[in-house]
Write a protein that holds these residues in place. Structure first.
Motif, mmCIF file in Angstrom:
data_model
loop_
_atom_site.group_PDB
_atom_site.id
_atom_site.type_symbol
_atom_site.label_atom_id
_atom_site.label_comp_id
_atom_site.label_asym_id
_atom_site.label_seq_id
_atom_site.Cartn_x
_atom_site.Cartn_y
_atom_site.Cartn_z
ATOM 1 N N LYS A 76 -0.922 -23.084 -4.523
ATOM 2 C CA LYS A 76 -2.278 -23.571 -4.760
ATOM 3 C C LYS A 76 -3.205 -23.149 -3.629
ATOM 4 C CE LYS A 76 -0.757 -27.464 -7.506
ATOM 5 N NZ LYS A 76 -0.636 -28.890 -7.636
ATOM 6 N N ALA A 77 -2.643 -22.462 -2.641
ATOM 7 C CA ALA A 77 -3.437 -22.027 -1.488
ATOM 8 C C ALA A 77 -4.446 -20.967 -1.920
ATOM 9 C CB ALA A 77 -2.533 -21.471 -0.404
ATOM 10 N N PRO A 78 -5.677 -21.049 -1.444
ATOM 11 C CA PRO A 78 -6.670 -20.030 -1.794
ATOM 12 C C PRO A 78 -6.384 -18.696 -1.107
ATOM 13 C CG PRO A 78 -7.598 -21.599 -0.251
ATOM 14 C CD PRO A 78 -6.237 -22.114 -0.617
ATOM 15 N N LEU A 79 -5.671 -18.723 0.018
ATOM 16 C CA LEU A 79 -5.336 -17.513 0.765
ATOM 17 C C LEU A 79 -3.893 -17.555 1.224
ATOM 18 C CD1 LEU A 79 -8.449 -17.327 3.133
ATOM 19 C CD2 LEU A 79 -8.045 -15.946 1.097
ATOM 20 N N VAL A 80 -3.284 -16.379 1.328
ATOM 21 C CA VAL A 80 -1.971 -16.254 1.950
ATOM 22 C C VAL A 80 -2.063 -15.143 2.985
ATOM 23 C CG1 VAL A 80 -0.667 -17.116 -0.032
ATOM 24 C CG2 VAL A 80 -1.080 -14.670 0.177
ATOM 25 N N HIS A 81 -1.229 -15.233 3.998
ATOM 26 C CA HIS A 81 -1.200 -14.207 5.031
ATOM 27 C C HIS A 81 -0.155 -13.171 4.638
ATOM 28 C CE1 HIS A 81 -2.021 -12.641 9.008
ATOM 29 N NE2 HIS A 81 -0.727 -12.409 9.121
ATOM 30 N N VAL A 82 -0.546 -11.898 4.636
ATOM 31 C CA VAL A 82 0.354 -10.814 4.241
ATOM 32 C C VAL A 82 0.473 -9.822 5.395
ATOM 33 C CG1 VAL A 82 0.732 -8.900 2.633
ATOM 34 C CG2 VAL A 82 -0.301 -11.025 1.813
ATOM 35 N N ARG A 83 1.718 -9.520 5.753
ATOM 36 C CA ARG A 83 2.002 -8.475 6.747
ATOM 37 C C ARG A 83 2.876 -7.438 6.058
ATOM 38 N NH1 ARG A 83 5.565 -6.528 10.633
ATOM 39 N NH2 ARG A 83 4.562 -6.018 12.620
ATOM 40 N N GLU A 84 2.413 -6.183 6.034
ATOM 41 C CA GLU A 84 3.150 -5.093 5.397
ATOM 42 C C GLU A 84 3.459 -4.033 6.448
ATOM 43 O OE1 GLU A 84 2.345 -2.276 1.615
ATOM 44 O OE2 GLU A 84 1.019 -1.967 3.321
ATOM 45 N N ALA A 85 4.754 -3.715 6.598
ATOM 46 C CA ALA A 85 5.166 -2.627 7.489
ATOM 47 C C ALA A 85 5.816 -1.556 6.619
ATOM 48 C CB ALA A 85 6.132 -3.131 8.545
ATOM 49 N N PHE A 86 5.212 -0.384 6.578
ATOM 50 C CA PHE A 86 5.650 0.725 5.734
ATOM 51 C C PHE A 86 6.275 1.776 6.653
ATOM 52 C CE2 PHE A 86 3.913 3.788 2.221
ATOM 53 C CZ PHE A 86 5.197 4.265 2.010
ATOM 54 N N THR A 87 7.584 2.015 6.490
ATOM 55 C CA THR A 87 8.322 2.943 7.341
ATOM 56 C C THR A 87 8.718 4.187 6.559
ATOM 57 O OG1 THR A 87 9.206 1.069 8.595
ATOM 58 C CG2 THR A 87 10.316 3.188 8.863
ATOM 59 N N LEU A 88 8.398 5.352 7.122
ATOM 60 C CA LEU A 88 8.718 6.644 6.510
ATOM 61 C C LEU A 88 9.888 7.295 7.251
ATOM 62 C CD1 LEU A 88 5.111 8.109 6.202
ATOM 63 C CD2 LEU A 88 6.358 6.723 4.565
ATOM 64 N N PRO A 89 10.601 8.216 6.595
ATOM 65 C CA PRO A 89 11.716 8.889 7.266
ATOM 66 C C PRO A 89 11.251 9.822 8.390
ATOM 67 C CG PRO A 89 11.377 9.808 5.068
ATOM 68 C CD PRO A 89 10.460 8.634 5.199
ATOM 69 N N ASP A 134 3.149 14.535 2.651
ATOM 70 C CA ASP A 134 3.985 13.334 2.765
ATOM 71 C C ASP A 134 5.459 13.736 2.746
ATOM 72 O OD1 ASP A 134 1.818 11.678 2.881
ATOM 73 O OD2 ASP A 134 2.116 10.765 0.915
ATOM 74 N N PRO A 135 6.286 13.015 3.502
ATOM 75 C CA PRO A 135 7.706 13.369 3.542
ATOM 76 C C PRO A 135 8.468 12.833 2.328
ATOM 77 C CG PRO A 135 7.319 11.478 4.945
ATOM 78 C CD PRO A 135 5.969 11.930 4.427
ATOM 79 N N SER A 136 9.510 13.559 1.956
ATOM 80 C CA SER A 136 10.424 13.035 0.945
ATOM 81 C C SER A 136 11.487 12.228 1.683
ATOM 82 C CB SER A 136 11.063 14.187 0.150
ATOM 83 O OG SER A 136 11.813 15.008 1.022
ATOM 84 N N GLY A 137 12.328 11.532 0.916
ATOM 85 C CA GLY A 137 13.413 10.771 1.514
ATOM 86 C C GLY A 137 13.260 9.274 1.351
ATOM 87 N N HIS A 138 14.030 8.558 2.165
ATOM 88 C CA HIS A 138 14.108 7.099 2.077
ATOM 89 C C HIS A 138 12.904 6.441 2.756
ATOM 90 C CE1 HIS A 138 16.264 3.345 1.486
ATOM 91 N NE2 HIS A 138 15.908 2.995 2.715
ATOM 92 N N HIS A 139 12.225 5.576 2.030
ATOM 93 C CA HIS A 139 11.065 4.842 2.532
ATOM 94 C C HIS A 139 11.360 3.343 2.425
ATOM 95 C CE1 HIS A 139 9.316 8.740 1.755
ATOM 96 N NE2 HIS A 139 8.097 8.355 2.078
ATOM 97 N N THR A 140 10.747 2.563 3.297
ATOM 98 C CA THR A 140 10.921 1.111 3.279
ATOM 99 C C THR A 140 9.569 0.434 3.482
ATOM 100 O OG1 THR A 140 13.116 1.314 4.263
ATOM 101 C CG2 THR A 140 12.102 -0.849 4.354
ATOM 102 N N ILE A 141 9.303 -0.563 2.669
ATOM 103 C CA ILE A 141 8.119 -1.406 2.866
ATOM 104 C C ILE A 141 8.622 -2.838 3.013
ATOM 105 C CG2 ILE A 141 5.974 -2.303 1.900
ATOM 106 C CD1 ILE A 141 5.661 0.335 0.370
ATOM 107 N N ARG A 142 8.326 -3.438 4.166
ATOM 108 C CA ARG A 142 8.714 -4.826 4.444
ATOM 109 C C ARG A 142 7.446 -5.672 4.378
ATOM 110 N NH1 ARG A 142 12.335 -4.332 8.206
ATOM 111 N NH2 ARG A 142 13.947 -5.223 6.929
ATOM 112 N N VAL A 143 7.454 -6.668 3.487
ATOM 113 C CA VAL A 143 6.294 -7.545 3.306
ATOM 114 C C VAL A 143 6.695 -8.960 3.693
ATOM 115 C CG1 VAL A 143 4.602 -8.454 1.660
ATOM 116 C CG2 VAL A 143 5.457 -6.110 1.399
#
Length: 162
Positions: A76-89, A134-143
């Motif tokens: 029910k919160a009007p806002l949430v805090h979001v942290r996104e870390a996007f890691t490339l190979p 952009d690089p190919s390979g394994h990517h990770t996004i941590r939210v």
């Protein structure tokens, strides 16, 4: 590598969703009643009826291919805090235009964005678009939502099959 949240915003505005529902804001956002319902990663494709989200763990290495994540919340919160870390190979040729809330690691492999957002109908999301170099390979996004609810999206960016 470039974010395409503005593209998503345009799609939502085209559907009549008010910009204020998607705008980032600064205000109290903690909610002890927050529940993560589900999280999805996928690509966006255009259909005659508009853009469509297709869940997948593989992104074609095609310039302009849009992809991203979405997390469905019960809050029910009007806002949430979001942290996104996007890691490339390996580092991309460019991360594109960086926003004021985005930082890039010294080795240029990790983009971190942190802000408060208003969930739209319980959904928070972010999207990216494949850019030249952009690089190919394994990517990770941590939210991480509200500093405590973590979701990790792992996927492969691959050249399309012949």
């Amino acid at each position: 590598m470039k974010p395409f949240t503005t593209l998503l915003l345009g799609v939502f505005l085209g559907l009549g969703i008010p910009a204020t529902a998607l705008a980032t804001m600064t205000a109290p956002w903690y909610d002890d009643q927050l529940t993560m319902v589900r999280a999805e990663f996928g690509i966006y494709t255009m259909t005659p009826k508009g853009e469509r989200f297709i869940p997948t763990k593989t992104v074609p290495l095609i310039e302009g291919q849009n992809y991203g994540w979405r997390i469905f919340l019960k809050t029910k919160a009007p806002l949430v805090h979001v942290r996104e870390a996007f890691t490339l190979p390996t580092p991309p040729v460019t991360w594109g235009e960086c926003s004021s809330d985005q930082t890039i690691s010294e080795d240029s492999r990790i983009s971190t964005v942190e802000h408060d957002v208003a969930p739209y109908q319980g959904v928070v999301f972010n999207g990216w678009s494949v850019a030249k170099g952009d690089p190919s390979g394994h990517h990770t996004i941590r939210v991480i939502i509200n500093h405590r609810y973590e979701t990790v999206f792992e996927f492969e960016v691959q050249p399309p099959l012949p």
